[in-house]
Motif scaffolding. Structure first.
Motif, PDB file in Angstrom:
ATOM      1  N   ARG A 120     -53.388 -17.806  31.768  1.00 36.98           N
ATOM      2  CA  ARG A 120     -52.822 -18.852  30.712  1.00 36.98           C
ATOM      3  C   ARG A 120     -53.976 -18.825  29.526  1.00 36.98           C
ATOM      4  O   ARG A 120     -53.736 -18.990  28.321  1.00 36.98           O
ATOM      5  CB  ARG A 120     -52.124 -19.888  31.374  1.00 36.98           C
ATOM      6  CG  ARG A 120     -50.795 -19.975  31.781  1.00 36.98           C
ATOM      7  CD  ARG A 120     -50.156 -21.267  31.993  1.00 36.98           C
ATOM      8  NE  ARG A 120     -50.859 -22.100  32.918  1.00 36.98           N
ATOM      9  CZ  ARG A 120     -50.618 -22.193  34.176  1.00 36.98           C
ATOM     10  NH1 ARG A 120     -50.044 -21.399  34.848  1.00 36.98           N
ATOM     11  NH2 ARG A 120     -51.580 -23.067  34.975  1.00 36.98           N
ATOM     12  N   LEU A 121     -55.084 -19.084  30.059  1.00 35.75           N
ATOM     13  CA  LEU A 121     -56.168 -19.360  29.045  1.00 35.75           C
ATOM     14  C   LEU A 121     -56.619 -18.175  28.470  1.00 35.75           C
ATOM     15  O   LEU A 121     -56.473 -18.391  26.893  1.00 35.75           O
ATOM     16  CB  LEU A 121     -57.646 -19.823  29.868  1.00 35.75           C
ATOM     17  CG  LEU A 121     -57.376 -21.231  30.614  1.00 35.75           C
ATOM     18  CD1 LEU A 121     -58.604 -21.379  31.316  1.00 35.75           C
ATOM     19  CD2 LEU A 121     -57.495 -22.329  29.307  1.00 35.75           C
ATOM     20  N   LEU A 122     -56.393 -16.964  28.748  1.00 38.98           N
ATOM     21  CA  LEU A 122     -56.664 -15.883  28.110  1.00 38.98           C
ATOM     22  C   LEU A 122     -55.462 -15.285  27.234  1.00 38.98           C
ATOM     23  O   LEU A 122     -55.644 -14.833  26.240  1.00 38.98           O
ATOM     24  CB  LEU A 122     -57.163 -14.706  29.174  1.00 38.98           C
ATOM     25  CG  LEU A 122     -57.958 -13.598  28.567  1.00 38.98           C
ATOM     26  CD1 LEU A 122     -58.949 -13.900  27.937  1.00 38.98           C
ATOM     27  CD2 LEU A 122     -58.050 -12.374  29.607  1.00 38.98           C
ATOM     28  N   LEU A 123     -54.396 -15.538  27.781  1.00 43.12           N
ATOM     29  CA  LEU A 123     -53.181 -15.445  26.901  1.00 43.12           C
ATOM     30  C   LEU A 123     -53.150 -16.168  25.875  1.00 43.12           C
ATOM     31  O   LEU A 123     -52.730 -15.719  24.584  1.00 43.12           O
ATOM     32  CB  LEU A 123     -51.845 -15.603  27.745  1.00 43.12           C
ATOM     33  CG  LEU A 123     -51.415 -14.494  28.874  1.00 43.12           C
ATOM     34  CD1 LEU A 123     -50.259 -15.016  29.542  1.00 43.12           C
ATOM     35  CD2 LEU A 123     -51.445 -13.188  28.506  1.00 43.12           C
ATOM     36  N   GLU A 124     -53.542 -17.345  25.684  1.00 43.87           N
ATOM     37  CA  GLU A 124     -53.356 -18.295  24.905  1.00 43.87           C
ATOM     38  C   GLU A 124     -54.767 -17.883  23.662  1.00 43.87           C
ATOM     39  O   GLU A 124     -54.136 -17.947  22.349  1.00 43.87           O
ATOM     40  CB  GLU A 124     -54.228 -19.639  25.226  1.00 43.87           C
ATOM     41  CG  GLU A 124     -53.992 -20.995  23.863  1.00 43.87           C
ATOM     42  CD  GLU A 124     -52.532 -21.113  23.664  1.00 43.87           C
ATOM     43  OE1 GLU A 124     -52.268 -21.403  22.450  1.00 43.87           O
ATOM     44  OE2 GLU A 124     -51.696 -21.409  24.506  1.00 43.87           O
ATOM     45  N   TYR A 125     -55.727 -17.332  24.240  1.00 45.47           N
ATOM     46  CA  TYR A 125     -56.746 -16.860  23.219  1.00 45.47           C
ATOM     47  C   TYR A 125     -56.189 -15.527  22.652  1.00 45.47           C
ATOM     48  O   TYR A 125     -56.418 -15.360  21.557  1.00 45.47           O
ATOM     49  CB  TYR A 125     -58.106 -16.482  24.081  1.00 45.47           C
ATOM     50  CG  TYR A 125     -58.997 -15.864  23.200  1.00 45.47           C
ATOM     51  CD1 TYR A 125     -59.669 -16.676  22.171  1.00 45.47           C
ATOM     52  CD2 TYR A 125     -59.417 -14.627  23.396  1.00 45.47           C
ATOM     53  CE1 TYR A 125     -60.791 -16.103  21.614  1.00 45.47           C
ATOM     54  CE2 TYR A 125     -60.494 -13.827  22.621  1.00 45.47           C
ATOM     55  CZ  TYR A 125     -61.183 -14.670  21.635  1.00 45.47           C
ATOM     56  OH  TYR A 125     -61.831 -14.100  21.066  1.00 45.47           O
ATOM     57  N   GLY A 126     -55.555 -14.631  23.275  1.00 44.30           N
ATOM     58  CA  GLY A 126     -55.036 -13.501  22.908  1.00 44.30           C
ATOM     59  C   GLY A 126     -53.946 -13.697  22.055  1.00 44.30           C
ATOM     60  O   GLY A 126     -54.059 -13.052  20.765  1.00 44.30           O
ATOM     61  N   PHE A 127     -52.695 -14.354  22.242  1.00 39.20           N
ATOM     62  CA  PHE A 127     -52.016 -14.831  21.211  1.00 39.20           C
ATOM     63  C   PHE A 127     -52.385 -15.701  20.105  1.00 39.20           C
ATOM     64  O   PHE A 127     -52.026 -15.234  18.814  1.00 39.20           O
ATOM     65  CB  PHE A 127     -50.666 -15.292  21.930  1.00 39.20           C
ATOM     66  CG  PHE A 127     -49.863 -13.998  22.784  1.00 39.20           C
ATOM     67  CD1 PHE A 127     -49.730 -12.877  22.531  1.00 39.20           C
ATOM     68  CD2 PHE A 127     -49.934 -14.614  24.114  1.00 39.20           C
ATOM     69  CE1 PHE A 127     -49.071 -11.929  23.146  1.00 39.20           C
ATOM     70  CE2 PHE A 127     -49.107 -13.554  25.002  1.00 39.20           C
ATOM     71  CZ  PHE A 127     -48.843 -12.285  24.532  1.00 39.20           C
ATOM     72  N   GLY A 128     -52.982 -16.597  20.411  1.00 36.64           N
ATOM     73  CA  GLY A 128     -53.117 -17.597  19.310  1.00 36.64           C
ATOM     74  C   GLY A 128     -54.517 -17.341  18.577  1.00 36.64           C
ATOM     75  O   GLY A 128     -54.686 -17.854  17.286  1.00 36.64           O
ATOM     76  N   VAL A 129     -55.514 -16.694  18.997  1.00 32.62           N
ATOM     77  CA  VAL A 129     -56.873 -16.265  18.347  1.00 32.62           C
ATOM     78  C   VAL A 129     -56.625 -15.007  17.769  1.00 32.62           C
ATOM     79  O   VAL A 129     -57.051 -14.877  16.504  1.00 32.62           O
ATOM     80  CB  VAL A 129     -57.859 -16.651  19.012  1.00 32.62           C
ATOM     81  CG1 VAL A 129     -59.322 -16.485  18.434  1.00 32.62           C
ATOM     82  CG2 VAL A 129     -57.811 -18.377  19.227  1.00 32.62           C
ATOM     83  N   LEU A 130     -56.428 -14.019  18.778  1.00 31.49           N
ATOM     84  CA  LEU A 130     -56.605 -12.710  18.361  1.00 31.49           C
ATOM     85  C   LEU A 130     -55.260 -12.189  17.464  1.00 31.49           C
ATOM     86  O   LEU A 130     -55.172 -10.947  17.297  1.00 31.49           O
ATOM     87  CB  LEU A 130     -57.033 -11.742  19.607  1.00 31.49           C
ATOM     88  CG  LEU A 130     -58.242 -12.010  20.208  1.00 31.49           C
ATOM     89  CD1 LEU A 130     -58.352 -11.374  21.370  1.00 31.49           C
ATOM     90  CD2 LEU A 130     -59.407 -12.233  19.220  1.00 31.49           C
TER      91      LEU A 130
END
Length: 191
Positions: A120-130
């Protein structure tokens, strides 16, 4: 000069409730090398290659310069113990997609929700930042615990690559799964 900025505490790049994700560095090479020879991690990830410590050091150095991948270590928030790694790979900014992989090193840390929290943390980064739109993964059919964890986080099965892995004298199917940006937002960003 304020020396508190230079303390030896690990950087917490992405922080959850029980785990955080931090960059991997050369100081982590020996532990990462040992994890690559954990028999259960090798089986669950389908790892067939042998590695050298020097090769692992080069891999870590290469990943830190690779803008199409984010390789992070998973650590427990309360003890800073590293329990595995997670990566967002083959990042394609034109098509806004990537794939994710994860490995938890010890049976002591499996089944406790650390994997789903890390994803979930990495998905948040992938969708929300990248600004990615689609994140996919592949999991071997015999890794039922991982399949359930991926589904719990919101991944959907897309298909099966039959007999995609030859491991330990047998062929195994690979399950293809993905999650889209709007699916992730619907699950975790309800208004």
């Amino acid at each position: 000069m304020d020396t508190t900025l230079w303390n030896p505490l690990p950087v917490r790049f992405l922080e959850g409730e029980r785990v955080y994700l931090r960059p991997i560095g050369q100081d982590d090479a020996e532990g990462y090398f040992r994890m690559l020879f954990n028999p259960e991690v090798r089986r669950l990830t389908g790892t067939q290659h042998s590695f050298t410590l020097e090769g692992v050091r080069r891999y870590i150095e290469g990943k830190s310069a690779d803008d199409s991948a984010v390789l992070l270590l998973i650590a427990l928030s309360d003890t800073d113990e590293v329990i595995g790694d997670i990566a967002l790979q083959d990042i394609n900014h034109v098509n806004r997609n990537a794939n994710v992989r994860i490995a938890i090193d010890s049976d002591n840390h499996k089944g406790k929700g650390y994997g789903p929290e890390s994803i979930r943390l990495l998905l948040e980064y992938g969708f929300g930042v990248l600004n990615l739109h689609r994140i996919e993964l592949q999991v071997f059919a015999y890794n039922e615990r991982a399949i359930k964890a991926y589904e719990k986080v919101g991944f959907s099965r897309e298909g099966v690559q039959r007999d995609a892995l030859y491991y330990n004298h047998q062929y195994h199917d690979s399950i293809m799964m993905s999650i889209l940006e709007d699916e992730f937002k619907a699950l975790y960003h309800k208004q």
